[in-house]
Enzyme design. Structure first.
Site, PDB file in Angstrom:
ATOM      1  N   SER A  52       8.554 -10.921  -7.813  1.00 56.59           N
ATOM      2  CA  SER A  52       9.321 -10.324  -8.912  1.00 56.59           C
ATOM      3  C   SER A  52       9.902  -9.010  -8.416  1.00 56.59           C
ATOM      4  O   SER A  52       9.472  -8.465  -7.399  1.00 56.59           O
ATOM      5  CB  SER A  52       8.409 -10.065 -10.119  1.00 56.59           C
ATOM      6  OG  SER A  52       7.451  -9.069  -9.790  1.00 56.59           O
ATOM      7  N   LEU A 117       3.984  -7.829  -7.463  1.00 60.75           N
ATOM      8  CA  LEU A 117       4.397  -6.815  -8.432  1.00 60.75           C
ATOM      9  C   LEU A 117       4.790  -5.563  -7.662  1.00 60.75           C
ATOM     10  O   LEU A 117       4.024  -5.074  -6.824  1.00 60.75           O
ATOM     11  CB  LEU A 117       3.255  -6.497  -9.403  1.00 60.75           C
ATOM     12  CG  LEU A 117       3.502  -5.368 -10.414  1.00 60.75           C
ATOM     13  CD1 LEU A 117       4.676  -5.709 -11.335  1.00 60.75           C
ATOM     14  CD2 LEU A 117       2.244  -5.108 -11.239  1.00 60.75           C
ATOM     15  N   ILE A 148       0.902  -6.345  -3.994  1.00 59.75           N
ATOM     16  CA  ILE A 148       1.651  -5.156  -4.384  1.00 59.75           C
ATOM     17  C   ILE A 148       2.816  -4.991  -3.423  1.00 59.75           C
ATOM     18  O   ILE A 148       2.635  -4.935  -2.207  1.00 59.75           O
ATOM     19  CB  ILE A 148       0.763  -3.903  -4.348  1.00 59.75           C
ATOM     20  CG1 ILE A 148      -0.423  -4.044  -5.311  1.00 59.75           C
ATOM     21  CG2 ILE A 148       1.585  -2.665  -4.674  1.00 59.75           C
ATOM     22  CD1 ILE A 148      -0.059  -4.071  -6.771  1.00 59.75           C
ATOM     23  N   LYS A 149       4.024  -4.911  -3.981  1.00 57.07           N
ATOM     24  CA  LYS A 149       5.216  -4.758  -3.140  1.00 57.07           C
ATOM     25  C   LYS A 149       5.468  -3.292  -2.822  1.00 57.07           C
ATOM     26  O   LYS A 149       5.550  -2.455  -3.723  1.00 57.07           O
ATOM     27  CB  LYS A 149       6.443  -5.359  -3.839  1.00 57.07           C
ATOM     28  CG  LYS A 149       6.428  -6.869  -3.937  1.00 57.07           C
ATOM     29  CD  LYS A 149       7.634  -7.416  -4.675  1.00 57.07           C
ATOM     30  CE  LYS A 149       8.854  -7.492  -3.790  1.00 57.07           C
ATOM     31  NZ  LYS A 149       9.966  -8.217  -4.448  1.00 57.07           N
ATOM     32  N   VAL A 150       5.612  -3.012  -1.523  1.00 53.30           N
ATOM     33  CA  VAL A 150       5.855  -1.656  -1.042  1.00 53.30           C
ATOM     34  C   VAL A 150       7.038  -1.707  -0.073  1.00 53.30           C
ATOM     35  O   VAL A 150       7.056  -2.542   0.834  1.00 53.30           O
ATOM     36  CB  VAL A 150       4.615  -1.086  -0.318  1.00 53.30           C
ATOM     37  CG1 VAL A 150       4.907   0.301   0.252  1.00 53.30           C
ATOM     38  CG2 VAL A 150       3.420  -1.037  -1.259  1.00 53.30           C
TER      39      VAL A 150
END
Length: 958
Positions: A52, A117, A148-150
């Site tokens: 997403s 996310l 977790i998107k970084v």
């Protein structure tokens, strides 16, 4: 995304698993969960994960009714801003999706089944902020199959290492360059190694490196076409690599993936159960219609990889995708393609650097748009709970304001404001003065001290309460007192903020000292006026209740460690309340400096602050400028000031009319400096549109519960005539706190646009210095220095400095009269100037009427803005703009003899001496600033003198 039985048995997506590649869906929306469609996609079509991003959520929330019920529920949570609401919606979707994907996660033993996310794109260049937000979201979602998107920025890479070392799954996004990928992979491996050193498990940790594909071809193809035109001899060779660079880049990156995972360093981790950081191909929908719609899936199939696809590409590949192990094919050709770029002068490094920068901005823009849509729905849901703002400025000014708001959005300036970044103003000490941003939340969290005060005051049965203060310590409480009055069972509230002896005596005579509570309000504890007020009334109360009980009649509001705290402790005050050193006086109304008096008058402080919190959240850092009600107002004021409309004319409904006095200080003292600023115009009677010049902005603050038809009609006429008008609708007096906060934000924003420090007041300090010199002189000699009038005419004496005296004498000619000098003085008023009348007389209805008559006559005759202030209280508000703002003011200071003076205990000087010293100090600084200023002193009866002055002024203007 329907499916048939045949497709369940065999489709290209499911078949990809035989080649070691997983298809993840780059799409998430609540109806996928509520309809059961996601379960079907997993069970039948072979979807093995989901990603997403803000753009996806923005389209889902704005473009559907899926979230309407959830939004209604969340809108009841008044402490949630737009970002908070979005996060609740997003986390709900992510939790639902991870629960569905848990079957895949379990079947693949933690290899697939992930849902991603993203941390806020605003944190792309903030390592610590990224780490903190990732931790928070990880804990909140509380699912093992969350990623977790970084982003792979310079600041994001160390965050990735830390998060992996703490056991979080990470989806590294916005990868374009092979060199950056190697840094990302090193961060992943290093994070795992840190865990191994600590004896921690690494077998449950997973990560993907999201390499963006189509954006590379879009950028490179444009450069190729440009180069082909510039060098026609190379056109054929250049055209041969169109649409091939992104795939070549991906294949060569995959080669590095394989090489690194064969290294001894990796093998040691693999033996302990480490999962490889798979390459994930992102942005795989084709942008060029000339390319096959499945190109970026067909050509990037290989072991231990992921392809995250948008819905259209998913359906296309499921229908007619080509299955083959393509990632390891034609490697030499891929190298030749990359070599061709440098051969023909195209820098891949420059392109990927630019793509990363653009990618961060695109994600931030999407997040802006997302939060703007959430905020619109939030505000719409609040309905009558949030004060409304609207404006009509004219096309030219509208476009300038729009450009200003776009600048604030592009440069993340709302976030800079909330992060207390001094570079938003003059990069000096501004960060030290922004404590007011979080004060409502802090007050609500510690509300008991205000409730206990209200109970104490009511129980004790005080009949009167008197606030002794100046400027920011008095103007906010005065607004509350004049708007709310005192609740049943609570004391009648008075405000004393004048050293005029008659005004001090009037307050004394209006209360019963035995049943009065005095609130000594002074931030620094060293301000002259509150100190002498305290000395005077402490002595008076002691004389009627005795030395043992006098302290019970006093409470103090001051900053910790101030001189006032020491005095209050020594004199055994009933209570001491502290302000925050990081909140300046004019921004302090929602702190104890405003809320303690509010509690004393019986205002429901919890309700007041709770209503205010709605505006705080509407102005929050996450709310984009164009939907941020405080930022919009500030952009209008600052932009129009820079365009020459620097006179902010305040029109307030009669029931909340005193709000204008508070706004005067906030705007003038905050922005009027360095020869720039806003000149607030309060309580100037409304006139026909033709009476006004093109230097005005009208701000109409209208109370819905008590409308004024005449006011409405006058404002409508101004707007129809083309004057810029801002309208603010206050739904209820308990919503006044919303305006306090909105205007504080707006003032800070306007100050930034005008390019000044919105939190200091250098010229107020200058007046204090001059006053102190005069009071010190009186202490030594028993008198103020002698002064010689330039003219004596009956009951009037005129004073000014040499420069002004020479100019006025020249204009007045041979006629030596007050009328001639006033005519000469007013002749110095030019277009776009303003006239200010500074009355060092008792502030009462009669005096106000006379001075209002004078200002109206000048406005109508000269078509300029007019200001009226009673001294010395205006010294702590508009006095800053008069001395430090634009040199467009023409000043008439009015002083008088005091019919009866009052001594001040412990001092040689009297209240009359203090007032005279303040007036002379004020005038001295006006002179030093080369202002056009004249002082007229009334001897004898002040009322009669003012009435005569009205006639003289009207005659001079004819």
């Amino acid at each position: 995304m329907g499916s048939s039985t045949a497709q369940v048995q065999e489709n290209q997506v499911r078949s990809l698993q035989k080649y070691g590649q997983s298809i993840w869906l780059d799409y998430l929306r609540r109806n996928l969960l509520t309809t059961g469609e996601l379960k079907r996609l997993v069970a039948e079509d072979g979807i093995r994960g989901m990603t997403s991003n803000p753009s996806i959520f923005e389209k889902a929330i704005a473009g559907s009714t899926d979230y309407d019920e959830a939004l209604k529920d969340l809108q009841r949570e008044k402490n949630l801003d737009a970002k908070g609401i979005y996060e609740h919606l997003a986390v709900g979707d992510i939790q639902g999706a991870t629960d569905v994907m848990k079957t895949v996660y379990d079947e693949t033993k933690g290899f697939d089944g992930f849902v991603s996310l993203e941390v806020s794109p605003y944190l792309a260049h903030d390592t610590e902020g990224t780490i903190e937000e990732a931790r928070r979201l990880w804990k909140w979602v509380d699912r093992k199959n969350l990623m977790i998107k970084v982003p792979a920025t310079k600041e994001g890479i160390p965050a990735i290492r830390t998060l992996i070392s703490e056991g979080l799954n990470v989806n590294v996004t916005l990868l374009f360059a092979q060199a950056t990928y190697e840094q990302v992979l090193d961060a992943y491996i290093s994070g795992l190694e840190e865990r191994v050193k600590k004896g921690q498990d690494i077998s449950s940790i997973n990560s993907v490196a999201s390499f963006f594909i189509s954006r590379i071809d879009t950028a490179i193809d444009n450069l190729i076409e440009k180069k082909a035109k510039e060098t026609p001899q190379n056109a054929d060779a250049l055209h041969k690599i169109l649409g091939k660079v992104a795939i070549a880049n991906g294949k060569l990156t995959y080669q590095r993936f394989q090489e690194i995972h064969k290294s001894e360093r990796w093998k040691k981790l693999a033996e302990k159960g480490a999962h490889p950081q798979r390459l994930l191909w992102a942005s795989t929908g084709t942008k060029n219609p000339n390319y096959p719609d499945t190109l970026y899936v067909d050509e990037l199939i290989g072991q231990e990889t992921v392809n995250t696809v948008p819905v259209a590409t998913f359906e296309a590949f499921k229908s007619h995708g080509k299955l083959a192990d393509t990632l390891t094919k034609d490697i030499q050709q891929a190298k030749a393609t990359m070599d061709s770029l440098s051969k023909y002068g195209i820098s891949m490094e420059k392109v990927t650097d630019q793509l990363l920068e653009e990618g961060v901005k695109l994600f931030s823009d999407s997040f802006d748009k997302l939060l703007a849509n959430v905020e619109k729905k939030r505000q719409a849901g609040l309905g009558t709970m949030l004060n409304e703002i609207s404006w009509k400025l004219g096309a030219d000014l509208e476009s300038k304001v729009k450009a200003s708001l776009e600048d604030w959005r592009n440069n993340g300036k709302v976030r800079k404001l909330w992060s207390q970044d001094s570079s938003l103003w003059t990069d000096t000490d501004e960060k030290n003065w922004l404590g007011w941003l979080g004060i409502t939340e802090d007050q609500l969290a510690h509300i008991d001290h205000l409730k206990s005060l209200a109970d104490d005051v009511k129980k004790t049965g005080f009949k009167h309460a008197v606030l002794l203060g100046m400027g920011g310590s008095s103007l906010g409480p005065e607004v509350l007192a004049k708007t709310f009055g005192s609740a049943s069972g609570f004391p009648i509230f008075h405000v004393l903020d004048s050293t005029d002896p008659a005004q001090v005596k009037r307050v004394e005579d209006s209360v019963d000292l035995k049943s009065t509570l005095f609130i000594v309000s002074s931030k620094s504890g060293s301000t002259l006026e509150p100190n002498v007020f305290k000395q005077y009334f402490f002595d008076k109360v002691r004389s009627v209740v005795g030395a043992d009980k006098v302290g019970e009649h006093f409470i103090a509001i001051t900053d910790p460690g101030s001189k006032m705290q020491q005095v209050a402790e020594k004199d055994k005050f009933r209570r001491i309340f502290f302000g925050l050193p990081s909140i300046g006086g004019r921004y302090s109304v929602l702190s104890n400096f405003g809320m303690v008096p509010a509690a004393v008058m019986g205002i429901d402080v919890s309700k007041f602050l709770d209503q205010c919190e709605l505006m705080v959240q509407s102005c929050a850092s996450s709310v984009p400028p164009e939907t941020n009600p405080g930022v919009v107002l500030g952009a209008i004021m600052g932009t129009l000031a820079n365009a020459g409309r620097d006179k902010v004319t305040i029109i307030a409904s009669s029931a909340i009319y005193d709000l204008g006095a508070w706004l005067e200080q906030l705007l003038a003292e905050s922005t009027g400096k360095e020869g720039k600023g806003l000149i607030p115009v309060d309580q100037e009677a409304l006139a026909a549109p033709e009476k006004y010049s093109a230097d005005r902005l009208f701000a109409y603050v209208r109370l819905q519960t008590k409308p004024d038809a005449a006011q409405d009609k006058a404002v409508d006429a101004l707007e129809a005539a083309g004057h810029p008008v801002v309208r603010i609708l206050v739904k209820d007096i308990y919503d006044l706190g919303q305006e306090f906060f909105r205007w504080e934000i707006a003032t800070a924003v306007a100050g930034s646009i005008i390019k000044i420090n919105a939190f200091n007041q250098p010229d107020v300090e200058a007046s204090k210095v001059e006053t102190r010199k005069l009071t010190d002189e009186f202490e030594k000699t028993g008198s103020l220095p002698a002064e010689e009038p330039i003219l004596t005419d009956g009951a009037f004496k005129l004073f000014t400095d040499k420069k002004n005296a020479s100019e006025l004498a020249s204009k007045a000619g041979s006629e030596k009269s007050v009328a001639a000098y006033l005519k000469a003085h007013f002749s110095r008023i030019h277009e776009n100037d303003y006239a200010a009348f500074l009355g060092y007389v008792e502030m009462n209805a009669e005096h106000a009427h006379s001075l209002q008559t004078i200002r109206t006559a000048v406005r109508d005759a000269k078509k300029v803005a007019t200001c009226l202030g009673f001294g010395p209280r205006f010294l702590h508000s508009t006095g800053q703009a008069y001395k430090g703002g634009p040199n467009s003011g023409v000043f008439l200071q009015i002083t008088c003899d005091d019919a009866k003076d009052l001594p001040i205990p412990q001092q040689k000087y009297t209240f009359g001496v203090v007032k005279a010293a303040q007036a002379r100090g004020d005038f001295q600084v006006l002179s030093e600033r080369s202002r056009r200023a004249l002082r007229i002193h009334i001897t004898g009866d002040v009322n009669e003198g003012l009435k005569k002055l009205v006639g003289i002024v009207e005659g001079a203007l004819k």
